[in-house]
Design a protein around this motif. Structure first.
Motif, PDB file in Angstrom:
ATOM      1  N   MET A   1       0.824  -1.200   0.000  1.00 50.25           N
ATOM      2  CA  MET A   1       0.000   0.000   0.000  1.00 50.25           C
ATOM      3  C   MET A   1       0.865   1.259   0.000  1.00 50.25           C
ATOM      4  SD  MET A   1      -2.896  -1.335   2.714  1.00 50.25           S
ATOM      5  CE  MET A   1      -3.737   0.248   2.877  1.00 50.25           C
ATOM      6  N   CYS A   2       1.939   1.239   0.796  1.00 51.59           N
ATOM      7  CA  CYS A   2       2.836   2.401   0.854  1.00 51.59           C
ATOM      8  C   CYS A   2       3.484   2.660  -0.500  1.00 51.59           C
ATOM      9  CB  CYS A   2       3.916   2.181   1.913  1.00 51.59           C
ATOM     10  SG  CYS A   2       3.348   2.375   3.623  1.00 51.59           S
ATOM     11  N   GLN A   3       3.968   1.604  -1.141  1.00 49.39           N
ATOM     12  CA  GLN A   3       4.613   1.767  -2.447  1.00 49.39           C
ATOM     13  C   GLN A   3       3.626   2.307  -3.482  1.00 49.39           C
ATOM     14  OE1 GLN A   3       6.974  -1.755  -3.622  1.00 49.39           O
ATOM     15  NE2 GLN A   3       6.939  -2.306  -1.462  1.00 49.39           N
ATOM     16  N   GLU A   4       2.390   1.798  -3.433  1.00 51.63           N
ATOM     17  CA  GLU A   4       1.404   2.212  -4.429  1.00 51.63           C
ATOM     18  C   GLU A   4       0.953   3.654  -4.207  1.00 51.63           C
ATOM     19  OE1 GLU A   4      -0.497   1.471  -7.958  1.00 51.63           O
ATOM     20  OE2 GLU A   4       0.913   0.185  -6.857  1.00 51.63           O
ATOM     21  N   ILE A   5       0.732   4.018  -2.948  1.00 53.24           N
ATOM     22  CA  ILE A   5       0.270   5.389  -2.706  1.00 53.24           C
ATOM     23  C   ILE A   5       1.391   6.392  -2.976  1.00 53.24           C
ATOM     24  CG2 ILE A   5       0.831   5.701  -0.241  1.00 53.24           C
ATOM     25  CD1 ILE A   5      -2.088   6.765   0.050  1.00 53.24           C
TER      26      ILE A   5
ATOM     27  N   MET B   1       1.196   7.112  -6.525  1.00 52.92           N
ATOM     28  CA  MET B   1       0.027   7.917  -6.845  1.00 52.92           C
ATOM     29  C   MET B   1       0.142   9.355  -6.335  1.00 52.92           C
ATOM     30  SD  MET B   1      -2.815   5.008  -5.822  1.00 52.92           S
ATOM     31  CE  MET B   1      -4.241   6.071  -6.034  1.00 52.92           C
ATOM     32  N   LYS B   2       0.663   9.530  -5.098  1.00 52.71           N
ATOM     33  CA  LYS B   2       0.604  10.838  -4.449  1.00 52.71           C
ATOM     34  C   LYS B   2       1.923  11.306  -3.860  1.00 52.71           C
ATOM     35  CE  LYS B   2      -4.290  10.328  -3.201  1.00 52.71           C
ATOM     36  NZ  LYS B   2      -5.287  10.395  -2.111  1.00 52.71           N
ATOM     37  N   GLY B   3       2.983  10.514  -4.036  1.00 54.40           N
ATOM     38  CA  GLY B   3       4.278  10.918  -3.518  1.00 54.40           C
ATOM     39  C   GLY B   3       4.363  10.824  -1.997  1.00 54.40           C
TER      40      GLY B   3
ATOM     41  N   LEU C   1      -3.615  -0.695  -7.093  1.00 50.32           N
ATOM     42  CA  LEU C   1      -2.722  -1.772  -6.653  1.00 50.32           C
ATOM     43  C   LEU C   1      -3.038  -3.099  -7.328  1.00 50.32           C
ATOM     44  CD1 LEU C   1      -0.442  -2.696  -4.747  1.00 50.32           C
ATOM     45  CD2 LEU C   1      -2.178  -3.010  -2.957  1.00 50.32           C
ATOM     46  N   GLN C   2      -4.298  -3.336  -7.697  1.00 50.17           N
ATOM     47  CA  GLN C   2      -4.659  -4.618  -8.308  1.00 50.17           C
ATOM     48  C   GLN C   2      -3.899  -4.868  -9.608  1.00 50.17           C
ATOM     49  OE1 GLN C   2      -8.806  -4.849  -9.541  1.00 50.17           O
ATOM     50  NE2 GLN C   2      -8.831  -2.680 -10.066  1.00 50.17           N
ATOM     51  N   TYR C   3      -3.517  -3.805 -10.301  1.00 51.03           N
ATOM     52  CA  TYR C   3      -2.768  -3.959 -11.553  1.00 51.03           C
ATOM     53  C   TYR C   3      -1.260  -4.065 -11.289  1.00 51.03           C
ATOM     54  CZ  TYR C   3      -7.248  -2.527 -13.438  1.00 51.03           C
ATOM     55  OH  TYR C   3      -8.591  -2.453 -13.727  1.00 51.03           O
ATOM     56  N   THR C   4      -0.784  -3.380 -10.250  1.00 54.47           N
ATOM     57  CA  THR C   4       0.625  -3.481  -9.870  1.00 54.47           C
ATOM     58  C   THR C   4       0.928  -4.853  -9.295  1.00 54.47           C
ATOM     59  OG1 THR C   4       0.662  -1.115  -9.358  1.00 54.47           O
ATOM     60  CG2 THR C   4       2.452  -2.460  -8.451  1.00 54.47           C
ATOM     61  N   GLY C   5       0.030  -5.327  -8.424  1.00 51.95           N
ATOM     62  CA  GLY C   5       0.183  -6.647  -7.824  1.00 51.95           C
ATOM     63  C   GLY C   5       0.765  -6.603  -6.429  1.00 51.95           C
ATOM     64  N   ILE C   6       0.657  -7.737  -5.747  1.00 51.58           N
ATOM     65  CA  ILE C   6       1.152  -7.917  -4.386  1.00 51.58           C
ATOM     66  C   ILE C   6       2.090  -9.114  -4.371  1.00 51.58           C
ATOM     67  CG2 ILE C   6       0.509  -8.536  -2.010  1.00 51.58           C
ATOM     68  CD1 ILE C   6      -2.098  -7.114  -2.395  1.00 51.58           C
ATOM     69  N   GLY C   7       3.128  -9.032  -3.540  1.00 52.11           N
ATOM     70  CA  GLY C   7       4.043 -10.159  -3.403  1.00 52.11           C
ATOM     71  C   GLY C   7       5.250 -10.029  -4.304  1.00 52.11           C
ATOM     72  N   GLY C   8       6.000 -11.115  -4.416  1.00 48.03           N
ATOM     73  CA  GLY C   8       7.222 -11.113  -5.192  1.00 48.03           C
ATOM     74  C   GLY C   8       7.023 -11.590  -6.621  1.00 48.03           C
TER      75      GLY C   8
ATOM     76  N   VAL D   1      -8.783   3.943   0.650  1.00 52.66           N
ATOM     77  CA  VAL D   1      -8.165   2.619   0.542  1.00 52.66           C
ATOM     78  C   VAL D   1      -8.730   1.859  -0.660  1.00 52.66           C
ATOM     79  CG1 VAL D   1      -7.830   0.384   1.676  1.00 52.66           C
ATOM     80  CG2 VAL D   1      -7.647   2.498   3.005  1.00 52.66           C
ATOM     81  N   GLU D   2     -10.021   1.995  -0.906  1.00 53.59           N
ATOM     82  CA  GLU D   2     -10.605   1.361  -2.091  1.00 53.59           C
ATOM     83  C   GLU D   2      -9.989   1.922  -3.366  1.00 53.59           C
ATOM     84  OE1 GLU D   2     -14.791   1.992  -1.526  1.00 53.59           O
ATOM     85  OE2 GLU D   2     -15.073  -0.018  -0.688  1.00 53.59           O
ATOM     86  N   ASN D   3      -9.788   3.240  -3.429  1.00 54.35           N
ATOM     87  CA  ASN D   3      -9.142   3.854  -4.592  1.00 54.35           C
ATOM     88  C   ASN D   3      -7.705   3.364  -4.742  1.00 54.35           C
ATOM     89  OD1 ASN D   3     -11.403   5.357  -5.313  1.00 54.35           O
ATOM     90  ND2 ASN D   3     -10.775   7.135  -4.098  1.00 54.35           N
ATOM     91  N   LEU D   4      -7.031   3.205  -3.615  1.00 52.56           N
ATOM     92  CA  LEU D   4      -5.669   2.698  -3.635  1.00 52.56           C
ATOM     93  C   LEU D   4      -5.625   1.285  -4.220  1.00 52.56           C
ATOM     94  CD1 LEU D   4      -2.669   2.759  -2.809  1.00 52.56           C
ATOM     95  CD2 LEU D   4      -3.376   2.193  -0.482  1.00 52.56           C
ATOM     96  N   PHE D   5      -6.573   0.452  -3.825  1.00 54.33           N
ATOM     97  CA  PHE D   5      -6.596  -0.929  -4.319  1.00 54.33           C
ATOM     98  C   PHE D   5      -7.032  -1.007  -5.780  1.00 54.33           C
ATOM     99  CE2 PHE D   5      -5.627  -2.332  -0.183  1.00 54.33           C
ATOM    100  CZ  PHE D   5      -5.258  -3.666  -0.276  1.00 54.33           C
TER     101      PHE D   5
END
Length: 307
Positions: free
Chosen positions: A37-41, A44-46, A182-189, A175-179
């Motif tokens: 979440m931190c990486q994605e936001i 999005m917003k620096g 994030l759904q396109y970036t992905g989670i995990g390795g 958080v919903e906007n963040l996800f």
């Protein structure tokens, strides 16, 4: 605080390691989720987005559970670190040890010792399957490396869910906007190999789980989050422990736009989900980015349920 349930379904598979590339966990701990979440936001917003997310957490306006398996309408909870006296034959004791999760609808039955652990294990094993992908790492000198990556692939209608606690509707919306991103970036390795992308939806927390989260009159409580008490509450919290597991959490720092040799995060020892205490603790956010150009945070604030 209000609560919402986020359901994540992976398009391909997901790689959640535990120290080895061949690992394939079917749980995402809250610190991994928060890191994503931190990486994605930040994308999005620096830095402003990071500060906002961190303020919500530090001021107890936002809480996360770990992400546990679900299969359609069956939601699984971590097995509590409690001694369960089986009302059936003694052979069941070994079977109970092999369980990692308990279906919410079988929760009372499990705690009473009247459940069938073989049935529960069969249900658990049908949610997802572990696989390995073999790849070749190209090396200009001709000595190419062959490596295996472990991953979990969930069956149709199954995936992972987590509980989000929030104090204001605007936080849920954010958080919903963040996800949504994030759904396109992905989670995990190994996201570059196609792992980790997902779709998600949000639903009302099931009544049985909502009641447990809101309960304030139980003798013991179980954490749904891999977490740790703050230094100021550590002594008192450990004086109320009933059963717990200590987990070492490490990993490498991922930072967008920084081209340098990856550094390991400072190891942190956290209390695993499923640990049971007589009195809940608040938890903290750790800073684990020694010798890095910016702070690196590890989320460790729990959501509790009454047992």
């Amino acid at each position: 605080m209000d609560y919402k349930l986020f359901r994540i379904q992976f398009e391909t598979g997901v790689h959640i390691g535990n120290g080895r590339l061949t690992d394939a966990s079917n749980t995402i701990t809250a610190d991994v989720m928060f890191s994503a979440m931190c990486q994605e936001i930040h994308r999005m917003k620096g830095d402003k987005g990071i500060r906002q997310l961190l303020d919500w957490v530090n001021e107890n306006h936002l809480r996360l559970s770990d992400a546990f398996p679900f299969d359609r309408s069956d939601y699984y909870l971590p097995k509590p670190y409690l001694t369960i006296e089986s009302t059936k034959d003694s052979d069941n004791k070994k079977e109970y040890k092999n369980l990692n999760y308990i279906p919410l609808l079988k929760w009372k039955e499990y705690l009473s010792g009247s459940s069938n652990p073989k049935e529960l294990k069969k249900m658990q094993n049908e949610i997802s399957k572990k696989g390995q992908r073999t790849a070749i790492g190209y090396n200009p000198d001709g000595e190419h490396d062959i490596y295996n990556t472990g991953y979990q692939r969930f069956q149709e209608g199954a995936g992972l869910y987590f509980v989000l606690g929030y104090s204001e509707k605007s936080i849920l919306d954010s958080v919903e906007n963040l996800f949504q991103s994030l759904q396109y970036t992905g989670i995990g390795g190994k996201k570059s190999a196609g792992f980790g992308s997902f779709s998600f939806d949000t639903i009302t927390v099931p009544d049985e789980l909502q009641e447990k989260i809101e309960s304030e009159s139980e003798e013991v409580y179980m954490t749904l989050t891999t977490s740790i008490p703050d230094d100021s509450e550590l002594h008192d919290a450990m004086g109320t422990v009933v059963g717990y597991k200590l987990i070492r959490r490490g990993g490498y720092i991922q930072s967008e736009g920084v081209n340098r040799q990856p550094l390991r995060k400072r190891d942190a020892y956290l209390i695993g989900a499923g640990s049971v205490f007589r009195s809940p603790y608040v938890g903290t956010v750790l800073q684990v980015g020694d010798h890095w150009s910016h702070p690196v945070y590890k989320y460790a604030k729990p959501i509790w349920i009454g047992v």
